[in-house]
Design a protein around this motif. Structure first.
Motif, PDB file in Angstrom:
ATOM      1  N   TRP A  53       4.636   5.018  -4.480  1.00  0.00           N
ATOM      2  CA  TRP A  53       4.871   3.572  -4.426  1.00  0.00           C
ATOM      3  C   TRP A  53       6.322   3.276  -4.062  1.00  0.00           C
ATOM      4  CZ3 TRP A  53       7.948  -0.091  -6.897  1.00  0.00           C
ATOM      5  CH2 TRP A  53       7.572  -1.435  -6.688  1.00  0.00           C
ATOM      6  N   GLU A  54       6.502   2.347  -3.137  1.00  0.00           N
ATOM      7  CA  GLU A  54       7.825   1.836  -2.762  1.00  0.00           C
ATOM      8  C   GLU A  54       7.808   0.329  -2.968  1.00  0.00           C
ATOM      9  OE1 GLU A  54      10.227   3.795  -1.857  1.00  0.00           O
ATOM     10  OE2 GLU A  54       9.203   5.669  -1.298  1.00  0.00           O
ATOM     11  N   TRP A  55       8.975  -0.250  -3.169  1.00  0.00           N
ATOM     12  CA  TRP A  55       9.036  -1.686  -3.487  1.00  0.00           C
ATOM     13  C   TRP A  55       8.359  -2.538  -2.423  1.00  0.00           C
ATOM     14  CZ3 TRP A  55      11.167  -5.124  -0.142  1.00  0.00           C
ATOM     15  CH2 TRP A  55      12.033  -4.609   0.827  1.00  0.00           C
ATOM     16  N   TRP A  56       8.455  -2.102  -1.167  1.00  0.00           N
ATOM     17  CA  TRP A  56       7.875  -2.920  -0.099  1.00  0.00           C
ATOM     18  C   TRP A  56       6.349  -2.883  -0.092  1.00  0.00           C
ATOM     19  CZ3 TRP A  56       5.230   0.306   3.139  1.00  0.00           C
ATOM     20  CH2 TRP A  56       5.671   1.636   3.223  1.00  0.00           C
ATOM     21  N   ASN A  57       5.745  -1.977  -0.880  1.00  0.00           N
ATOM     22  CA  ASN A  57       4.287  -1.976  -1.006  1.00  0.00           C
ATOM     23  C   ASN A  57       3.764  -3.248  -1.664  1.00  0.00           C
ATOM     24  OD1 ASN A  57       4.500   1.526  -1.658  1.00  0.00           O
ATOM     25  ND2 ASN A  57       3.720   0.595   0.216  1.00  0.00           N
ATOM     26  N   LEU A  58       4.653  -4.017  -2.295  1.00  0.00           N
ATOM     27  CA  LEU A  58       4.248  -5.309  -2.858  1.00  0.00           C
ATOM     28  C   LEU A  58       3.660  -6.222  -1.780  1.00  0.00           C
ATOM     29  CD1 LEU A  58       7.309  -5.981  -5.211  1.00  0.00           C
ATOM     30  CD2 LEU A  58       4.960  -5.511  -5.942  1.00  0.00           C
ATOM     31  N   PRO A  88       2.788  -0.576  -8.650  1.00  0.00           N
ATOM     32  CA  PRO A  88       3.094   0.821  -8.996  1.00  0.00           C
ATOM     33  C   PRO A  88       2.032   1.402  -9.917  1.00  0.00           C
ATOM     34  CG  PRO A  88       4.535  -0.685 -10.193  1.00  0.00           C
ATOM     35  CD  PRO A  88       3.786  -1.515  -9.190  1.00  0.00           C
TER      36      PRO A  88
END
Length: 412
Positions: A155-160, A355
Protein backbone atom coordinates in the motif's frame (compact mmCIF):
# COMPACT_ATOMS: atom_id res chain seq x y z
CA UNK A 1 0.72 -13.45 -0.21
CA UNK A 2 -0.23 -14.91 -3.59
CA UNK A 3 -0.08 -18.59 -4.54
CA UNK A 4 3.40 -20.09 -4.35
CA UNK A 5 2.57 -23.79 -4.76
CA UNK A 6 -0.17 -24.21 -7.35
CA UNK A 7 -0.46 -28.00 -6.88
CA UNK A 8 -1.04 -27.55 -3.17
CA UNK A 9 -3.51 -24.70 -3.68
CA UNK A 10 -5.44 -26.65 -6.33
CA UNK A 11 -5.49 -29.76 -4.11
CA UNK A 12 -4.14 -31.86 -6.97
CA UNK A 13 -1.50 -34.53 -6.86
CA UNK A 14 1.42 -34.39 -9.28
CA UNK A 15 -0.22 -37.17 -11.31
CA UNK A 16 -3.50 -35.20 -11.39
CA UNK A 17 -1.77 -32.09 -12.73
CA UNK A 18 0.03 -34.05 -15.44
CA UNK A 19 -3.21 -35.77 -16.46
CA UNK A 20 -5.06 -32.45 -16.54
CA UNK A 21 -2.36 -30.97 -18.77
CA UNK A 22 -2.75 -33.84 -21.23
CA UNK A 23 -6.51 -33.30 -21.33
CA UNK A 24 -6.01 -29.63 -22.16
CA UNK A 25 -3.53 -30.63 -24.87
CA UNK A 26 -6.21 -32.92 -26.31
CA UNK A 27 -8.72 -30.05 -26.44
CA UNK A 28 -6.20 -27.89 -28.31
CA UNK A 29 -5.42 -30.69 -30.75
CA UNK A 30 -9.11 -31.38 -31.45
CA UNK A 31 -9.92 -27.73 -32.17
CA UNK A 32 -6.85 -27.23 -34.35
CA UNK A 33 -7.72 -30.29 -36.41
CA UNK A 34 -11.35 -29.27 -36.84
CA UNK A 35 -10.80 -25.64 -37.93
CA UNK A 36 -12.32 -25.05 -41.32
CA UNK A 37 -14.66 -23.17 -43.60
CA UNK A 38 -17.31 -22.61 -40.95
CA UNK A 39 -14.79 -20.77 -38.79
CA UNK A 40 -13.57 -18.77 -41.78
CA UNK A 41 -17.14 -17.74 -42.59
CA UNK A 42 -17.58 -16.59 -38.99
CA UNK A 43 -14.67 -14.15 -39.01
CA UNK A 44 -15.46 -12.85 -42.50
CA UNK A 45 -19.07 -12.30 -41.45
CA UNK A 46 -17.88 -10.47 -38.35
CA UNK A 47 -15.73 -8.18 -40.51
CA UNK A 48 -18.69 -7.49 -42.80
CA UNK A 49 -20.95 -6.63 -39.84
CA UNK A 50 -18.32 -4.34 -38.33
CA UNK A 51 -17.59 -2.49 -41.55
CA UNK A 52 -21.29 -2.12 -42.36
CA UNK A 53 -21.95 -0.59 -38.94
CA UNK A 54 -18.98 1.75 -39.27
CA UNK A 55 -19.92 2.89 -42.78
CA UNK A 56 -23.60 3.20 -41.87
CA UNK A 57 -22.82 5.16 -38.74
CA UNK A 58 -20.54 7.55 -40.61
CA UNK A 59 -23.18 8.04 -43.31
CA UNK A 60 -26.00 8.72 -40.84
CA UNK A 61 -23.84 11.30 -39.05
CA UNK A 62 -23.88 13.50 -42.14
CA UNK A 63 -27.31 14.44 -40.76
CA UNK A 64 -26.02 14.62 -37.17
CA UNK A 65 -27.73 17.98 -36.55
CA UNK A 66 -30.93 15.93 -36.22
CA UNK A 67 -31.12 14.19 -32.85
CA UNK A 68 -32.39 10.80 -34.14
CA UNK A 69 -29.57 10.72 -36.70
CA UNK A 70 -27.02 11.70 -34.01
CA UNK A 71 -28.21 8.92 -31.70
CA UNK A 72 -28.40 6.28 -34.44
CA UNK A 73 -25.03 7.22 -35.92
CA UNK A 74 -23.34 7.33 -32.52
CA UNK A 75 -24.70 3.92 -31.49
CA UNK A 76 -23.74 2.32 -34.81
CA UNK A 77 -20.24 3.78 -34.66
CA UNK A 78 -19.83 2.77 -31.01
CA UNK A 79 -20.87 -0.81 -31.82
CA UNK A 80 -18.51 -0.88 -34.80
CA UNK A 81 -15.61 0.24 -32.61
CA UNK A 82 -16.42 -2.38 -29.96
CA UNK A 83 -16.55 -5.20 -32.52
CA UNK A 84 -13.36 -4.01 -34.21
CA UNK A 85 -11.45 -3.88 -30.92
CA UNK A 86 -12.85 -6.95 -29.21
CA UNK A 87 -13.78 -9.59 -31.79
CA UNK A 88 -11.49 -8.46 -34.61
CA UNK A 89 -8.37 -6.56 -33.49
CA UNK A 90 -7.73 -8.36 -30.21
CA UNK A 91 -8.39 -11.83 -31.58
CA UNK A 92 -6.82 -11.43 -35.01
CA UNK A 93 -3.61 -10.12 -33.43
CA UNK A 94 -3.51 -13.19 -31.19
CA UNK A 95 -3.07 -15.21 -34.37
CA UNK A 96 -6.44 -16.93 -34.04
CA UNK A 97 -7.01 -16.75 -37.79
CA UNK A 98 -3.43 -17.06 -39.09
CA UNK A 99 -4.20 -20.65 -40.14
CA UNK A 100 -6.38 -19.24 -42.94
CA UNK A 101 -3.28 -17.70 -44.61
CA UNK A 102 -5.37 -14.67 -45.53
CA UNK A 103 -3.06 -11.62 -45.56
CA UNK A 104 -5.96 -9.31 -44.65
CA UNK A 105 -6.91 -11.32 -41.54
CA UNK A 106 -3.45 -12.04 -40.16
CA UNK A 107 -1.72 -11.12 -36.91
CA UNK A 108 1.27 -9.73 -38.79
CA UNK A 109 -0.72 -7.17 -40.79
CA UNK A 110 -3.75 -6.12 -38.70
CA UNK A 111 -3.75 -2.56 -37.32
CA UNK A 112 -6.74 -1.88 -35.13
CA UNK A 113 -8.96 1.18 -34.63
CA UNK A 114 -7.55 2.38 -31.32
CA UNK A 115 -4.68 4.49 -30.04
CA UNK A 116 -2.46 1.54 -29.03
CA UNK A 117 0.03 0.57 -31.78
CA UNK A 118 -0.40 -3.09 -32.71
CA UNK A 119 3.34 -3.76 -32.50
CA UNK A 120 3.43 -2.69 -28.84
CA UNK A 121 0.18 -4.47 -27.99
CA UNK A 122 1.46 -7.78 -29.33
CA UNK A 123 4.41 -7.57 -26.95
CA UNK A 124 2.79 -6.17 -23.79
CA UNK A 125 -0.39 -8.25 -24.12
CA UNK A 126 0.21 -11.34 -26.25
CA UNK A 127 3.63 -12.07 -24.80
CA UNK A 128 3.96 -10.47 -21.35
CA UNK A 129 0.38 -10.78 -20.08
CA UNK A 130 -0.46 -14.17 -21.54
CA UNK A 131 2.85 -15.73 -20.55
CA UNK A 132 2.95 -14.29 -17.01
CA UNK A 133 -0.79 -14.06 -16.35
CA UNK A 134 -1.50 -12.76 -12.82
CA UNK A 135 2.08 -13.23 -11.59
CA UNK A 136 2.64 -10.32 -9.23
CA UNK A 137 5.68 -8.34 -10.33
CA UNK A 138 5.78 -9.89 -13.81
CA UNK A 139 2.32 -9.25 -15.29
CA UNK A 140 1.76 -5.50 -15.68
CA UNK A 141 -1.97 -6.15 -16.18
CA UNK A 142 -2.19 -6.74 -12.42
CA UNK A 143 -3.42 -3.22 -11.65
CA UNK A 144 -2.15 -1.68 -14.91
CA UNK A 145 0.50 0.20 -12.94
CA UNK A 146 -2.01 2.52 -11.25
CA UNK A 147 -4.53 0.32 -9.38
CA UNK A 148 -4.00 -1.80 -6.27
CA UNK A 149 -5.93 -5.02 -6.88
CA UNK A 150 -4.17 -7.45 -4.53
CA UNK A 151 -2.66 -7.20 -1.07
CA UNK A 152 0.59 -8.43 -2.59
CA UNK A 153 0.96 -4.88 -3.92
CA UNK A 154 2.32 -2.83 -0.99
CA UNK A 155 0.00 0.00 0.00
CA UNK A 156 1.14 3.52 -0.90
CA UNK A 157 -0.60 6.75 0.09
CA UNK A 158 -1.66 7.41 -3.49
CA UNK A 159 -3.66 4.16 -3.48
CA UNK A 160 -6.34 6.22 -1.70
CA UNK A 161 -7.24 7.35 -5.21
CA UNK A 162 -7.99 3.79 -6.37
CA UNK A 163 -11.71 4.44 -7.17
CA UNK A 164 -10.88 7.69 -8.98
CA UNK A 165 -8.05 6.08 -10.96
CA UNK A 166 -10.43 3.26 -11.84
CA UNK A 167 -13.04 5.65 -13.25
CA UNK A 168 -10.39 7.60 -15.15
CA UNK A 169 -8.93 4.42 -16.63
CA UNK A 170 -12.37 3.24 -17.75
CA UNK A 171 -13.17 6.59 -19.36
CA UNK A 172 -9.90 6.84 -21.28
CA UNK A 173 -9.25 3.13 -21.57
CA UNK A 174 -7.79 3.20 -25.07
CA UNK A 175 -5.14 5.67 -23.89
CA UNK A 176 -4.42 3.57 -20.80
CA UNK A 177 -3.90 0.56 -23.05
CA UNK A 178 -1.68 2.63 -25.35
CA UNK A 179 0.50 3.74 -22.43
CA UNK A 180 0.64 0.21 -21.01
CA UNK A 181 3.74 -0.61 -23.05
CA UNK A 182 5.60 2.26 -21.39
CA UNK A 183 5.81 0.01 -18.29
CA UNK A 184 5.49 2.63 -15.58
CA UNK A 185 6.49 0.18 -12.84
CA UNK A 186 9.86 -0.43 -14.51
CA UNK A 187 10.31 3.32 -14.98
CA UNK A 188 9.63 3.96 -11.28
CA UNK A 189 12.12 1.25 -10.30
CA UNK A 190 14.77 2.57 -12.68
CA UNK A 191 14.66 -0.61 -14.78
CA UNK A 192 13.71 1.27 -17.94
CA UNK A 193 15.59 4.31 -19.23
CA UNK A 194 13.99 7.61 -20.19
CA UNK A 195 15.39 7.09 -23.67
CA UNK A 196 13.41 3.87 -24.03
CA UNK A 197 10.31 5.63 -22.72
CA UNK A 198 10.76 8.45 -25.22
CA UNK A 199 11.02 5.92 -28.08
CA UNK A 200 7.80 4.21 -26.95
CA UNK A 201 6.00 7.54 -26.60
CA UNK A 202 7.00 8.60 -30.13
CA UNK A 203 5.44 5.43 -31.56
CA UNK A 204 2.33 5.92 -29.44
CA UNK A 205 2.16 9.59 -30.39
CA UNK A 206 2.07 8.79 -34.10
CA UNK A 207 -0.82 6.33 -33.60
CA UNK A 208 -2.72 8.76 -31.34
CA UNK A 209 -2.27 11.45 -33.98
CA UNK A 210 -3.73 9.24 -36.70
CA UNK A 211 -6.72 8.28 -34.56
CA UNK A 212 -7.37 11.86 -33.46
CA UNK A 213 -7.13 13.14 -37.04
CA UNK A 214 -9.61 10.53 -38.26
CA UNK A 215 -12.21 10.87 -35.49
CA UNK A 216 -11.85 14.49 -34.48
CA UNK A 217 -10.79 16.27 -37.65
CA UNK A 218 -11.38 14.47 -40.96
CA UNK A 219 -14.84 12.95 -40.41
CA UNK A 220 -16.24 16.03 -38.63
CA UNK A 221 -14.88 18.21 -41.46
CA UNK A 222 -16.61 15.98 -44.03
CA UNK A 223 -19.91 16.73 -42.27
CA UNK A 224 -19.63 20.40 -43.24
CA UNK A 225 -21.92 22.61 -41.14
CA UNK A 226 -22.75 19.62 -38.91
CA UNK A 227 -19.12 19.18 -37.84
CA UNK A 228 -19.76 19.98 -34.17
CA UNK A 229 -22.50 17.34 -33.91
CA UNK A 230 -20.34 14.75 -35.69
CA UNK A 231 -17.40 15.56 -33.43
CA UNK A 232 -19.46 14.98 -30.27
CA UNK A 233 -20.82 11.76 -31.79
CA UNK A 234 -17.30 10.48 -32.44
CA UNK A 235 -16.19 11.37 -28.92
CA UNK A 236 -19.23 9.61 -27.47
CA UNK A 237 -18.67 6.50 -29.63
CA UNK A 238 -15.12 6.25 -28.33
CA UNK A 239 -16.37 6.56 -24.74
CA UNK A 240 -18.92 3.78 -25.40
CA UNK A 241 -16.13 1.53 -26.70
CA UNK A 242 -13.80 2.45 -23.82
CA UNK A 243 -16.28 1.71 -21.03
CA UNK A 244 -17.44 -1.58 -22.55
CA UNK A 245 -13.92 -2.83 -23.26
CA UNK A 246 -12.79 -1.86 -19.77
CA UNK A 247 -15.75 -3.64 -18.14
CA UNK A 248 -15.26 -6.86 -20.11
CA UNK A 249 -11.53 -7.01 -19.39
CA UNK A 250 -11.85 -6.19 -15.69
CA UNK A 251 -14.62 -8.80 -15.26
CA UNK A 252 -12.23 -11.42 -16.60
CA UNK A 253 -9.27 -10.55 -14.41
CA UNK A 254 -10.21 -9.07 -11.02
CA UNK A 255 -13.35 -10.62 -9.50
CA UNK A 256 -13.14 -13.08 -6.61
CA UNK A 257 -11.71 -16.39 -7.78
CA UNK A 258 -9.27 -14.89 -10.30
CA UNK A 259 -6.18 -15.78 -8.29
CA UNK A 260 -2.73 -14.16 -8.19
CA UNK A 261 0.61 -15.97 -8.20
CA UNK A 262 4.20 -15.45 -7.07
CA UNK A 263 7.42 -15.52 -9.09
CA UNK A 264 8.38 -18.61 -7.11
CA UNK A 265 5.39 -20.48 -8.54
CA UNK A 266 6.45 -19.58 -12.07
CA UNK A 267 10.04 -20.73 -11.61
CA UNK A 268 9.00 -24.39 -11.39
CA UNK A 269 6.15 -24.23 -13.90
CA UNK A 270 5.70 -26.61 -16.82
CA UNK A 271 3.01 -26.63 -19.51
CA UNK A 272 0.47 -28.47 -17.36
CA UNK A 273 0.88 -25.98 -14.53
CA UNK A 274 0.75 -23.08 -16.99
CA UNK A 275 -2.70 -24.36 -18.01
CA UNK A 276 -3.70 -24.62 -14.36
CA UNK A 277 -2.52 -21.07 -13.62
CA UNK A 278 -4.45 -19.70 -16.59
CA UNK A 279 -7.64 -21.40 -15.43
CA UNK A 280 -7.35 -20.42 -11.76
CA UNK A 281 -6.24 -16.88 -12.63
CA UNK A 282 -9.19 -16.03 -14.89
CA UNK A 283 -12.94 -15.50 -14.57
CA UNK A 284 -15.87 -15.71 -16.99
CA UNK A 285 -19.26 -14.05 -17.12
CA UNK A 286 -22.42 -15.65 -18.43
CA UNK A 287 -23.50 -14.41 -21.85
CA UNK A 288 -25.79 -15.27 -24.73
CA UNK A 289 -24.70 -15.33 -28.36
CA UNK A 290 -24.98 -11.56 -28.90
CA UNK A 291 -23.10 -10.60 -25.73
CA UNK A 292 -20.42 -13.18 -26.49
CA UNK A 293 -19.94 -11.60 -29.89
CA UNK A 294 -19.88 -8.06 -28.51
CA UNK A 295 -17.30 -9.06 -25.90
CA UNK A 296 -15.04 -10.68 -28.48
CA UNK A 297 -16.00 -13.94 -26.78
CA UNK A 298 -14.01 -12.75 -23.76
CA UNK A 299 -17.02 -13.65 -21.67
CA UNK A 300 -15.00 -16.89 -21.90
CA UNK A 301 -11.86 -15.38 -20.41
CA UNK A 302 -10.86 -18.74 -18.89
CA UNK A 303 -10.93 -20.43 -22.28
CA UNK A 304 -9.17 -17.48 -23.87
CA UNK A 305 -6.31 -17.64 -21.38
CA UNK A 306 -6.02 -21.39 -21.86
CA UNK A 307 -6.03 -21.15 -25.67
CA UNK A 308 -5.41 -17.52 -26.73
CA UNK A 309 -4.61 -18.43 -30.34
CA UNK A 310 -7.61 -20.68 -31.04
CA UNK A 311 -10.62 -19.14 -32.88
CA UNK A 312 -12.81 -17.17 -30.50
CA UNK A 313 -16.04 -18.56 -31.96
CA UNK A 314 -15.02 -21.97 -30.59
CA UNK A 315 -14.73 -20.84 -26.94
CA UNK A 316 -18.33 -21.78 -26.13
CA UNK A 317 -17.64 -25.31 -27.37
CA UNK A 318 -14.30 -25.43 -25.53
CA UNK A 319 -16.01 -24.15 -22.38
CA UNK A 320 -18.23 -27.25 -22.22
CA UNK A 321 -15.14 -29.44 -22.08
CA UNK A 322 -13.35 -27.20 -19.59
CA UNK A 323 -16.35 -27.36 -17.23
CA UNK A 324 -16.34 -31.14 -17.55
CA UNK A 325 -12.68 -31.17 -16.48
CA UNK A 326 -13.52 -28.93 -13.54
CA UNK A 327 -16.14 -31.46 -12.47
CA UNK A 328 -13.75 -34.36 -12.95
CA UNK A 329 -10.91 -32.78 -10.92
CA UNK A 330 -13.18 -30.96 -8.43
CA UNK A 331 -11.91 -27.54 -9.48
CA UNK A 332 -13.84 -24.23 -9.43
CA UNK A 333 -15.06 -22.69 -12.68
CA UNK A 334 -15.33 -19.01 -11.83
CA UNK A 335 -18.30 -17.32 -13.51
CA UNK A 336 -21.35 -15.16 -12.84
CA UNK A 337 -23.38 -12.41 -14.43
CA UNK A 338 -21.38 -9.51 -15.84
CA UNK A 339 -22.94 -7.21 -13.24
CA UNK A 340 -22.00 -9.56 -10.39
CA UNK A 341 -18.43 -9.96 -11.64
CA UNK A 342 -17.97 -6.22 -12.06
CA UNK A 343 -19.34 -5.41 -8.60
CA UNK A 344 -16.89 -7.89 -7.06
CA UNK A 345 -14.13 -6.19 -9.02
CA UNK A 346 -15.17 -2.71 -7.95
CA UNK A 347 -15.43 -3.83 -4.32
CA UNK A 348 -11.82 -5.00 -4.47
CA UNK A 349 -10.64 -1.77 -6.07
CA UNK A 350 -12.48 0.37 -3.50
CA UNK A 351 -11.41 -1.78 -0.54
CA UNK A 352 -7.73 -1.86 -1.47
CA UNK A 353 -7.57 1.92 -1.47
CA UNK A 354 -7.08 1.38 2.26
CA UNK A 355 -3.96 0.01 3.99
CA UNK A 356 -4.00 -3.61 5.14
CA UNK A 357 -4.24 -2.56 8.79
CA UNK A 358 -7.78 -1.29 8.15
CA UNK A 359 -8.89 -4.42 6.30
CA UNK A 360 -10.37 -7.63 7.66
CA UNK A 361 -9.19 -11.15 6.72
CA UNK A 362 -5.57 -12.11 6.22
CA UNK A 363 -3.33 -11.60 3.21
CA UNK A 364 -3.60 -15.36 2.56
CA UNK A 365 -7.36 -15.64 2.88
CA UNK A 366 -9.09 -12.58 1.46
CA UNK A 367 -11.44 -12.56 -1.55
CA UNK A 368 -8.90 -10.66 -3.66
CA UNK A 369 -5.75 -12.40 -2.36
CA UNK A 370 -5.37 -16.08 -1.59
CA UNK A 371 -2.60 -18.60 -1.16
CA UNK A 372 -2.24 -22.24 -0.22
CA UNK A 373 -1.73 -21.05 3.37
CA UNK A 374 -5.42 -20.16 3.64
CA UNK A 375 -6.12 -23.84 4.27
CA UNK A 376 -3.73 -24.13 7.23
CA UNK A 377 -6.47 -23.03 9.62
CA UNK A 378 -8.02 -26.50 9.41
CA UNK A 379 -6.06 -29.55 10.53
CA UNK A 380 -5.36 -32.21 7.98
CA UNK A 381 -6.64 -30.38 4.91
CA UNK A 382 -3.34 -30.57 3.06
CA UNK A 383 -3.00 -34.33 3.47
CA UNK A 384 -6.52 -35.26 2.43
CA UNK A 385 -6.78 -34.09 -1.17
CA UNK A 386 -6.59 -36.28 -4.26
CA UNK A 387 -8.73 -39.24 -5.29
CA UNK A 388 -10.26 -41.40 -2.58
CA UNK A 389 -8.72 -44.87 -2.98
CA UNK A 390 -12.06 -46.58 -2.31
CA UNK A 391 -14.64 -44.43 -4.11
CA UNK A 392 -12.33 -42.83 -6.68
CA UNK A 393 -14.01 -39.48 -5.99
CA UNK A 394 -11.66 -36.53 -5.88
CA UNK A 395 -11.51 -34.05 -3.07
CA UNK A 396 -10.15 -31.01 -4.85
CA UNK A 397 -10.07 -27.25 -4.55
CA UNK A 398 -13.79 -26.75 -5.04
CA UNK A 399 -14.63 -28.98 -2.09
CA UNK A 400 -11.83 -27.47 -0.01
CA UNK A 401 -13.14 -23.94 -0.62
CA UNK A 402 -16.66 -25.01 0.30
CA UNK A 403 -15.44 -26.57 3.53
CA UNK A 404 -13.45 -23.44 4.30
CA UNK A 405 -16.54 -21.24 3.82
CA UNK A 406 -18.61 -23.61 5.97
CA UNK A 407 -16.02 -23.52 8.74
CA UNK A 408 -16.11 -19.71 8.76
CA UNK A 409 -19.89 -19.72 8.98
CA UNK A 410 -19.76 -22.09 11.96
CA UNK A 411 -17.06 -20.02 13.63
CA UNK A 412 -19.17 -16.88 13.23
Amino acid sequence: MAITDIDLYAHLTEADVEALGKEFDAIRRDIEESRGEEDARYIRRAITIQRSLAAGGRAVLFASHKKPAWVAGTVMLGLAKIIENMELGHNVMHGQWDWMNDPEIHSSSWEWDTTCPSSQWKHSHNFIHHKYTNIVGMDDDVGYGILRVTRDQPWEWWNLGNPIFNLTLGTFFEYGVALHHVETEKVRKGEKSLGEVAKDLRIIGRKVGKQAAKDYLIFPALSGPNWKHTLTANVTANFIRNYWTYAVIFCGHFPDGAEKFTKEEYETEDQARWYLRQMLGSANFRAGRLMRFMSGNLSHQIEHHLFPDLPSNRYEEIGVRVRELCEKYDLPYTTGTIWHQYMLTFRTIAKLALPNALLSASSDDAPETASELRFNIRDGVQSSFGADPESGKRRGLRTALKELRDSKVKAA
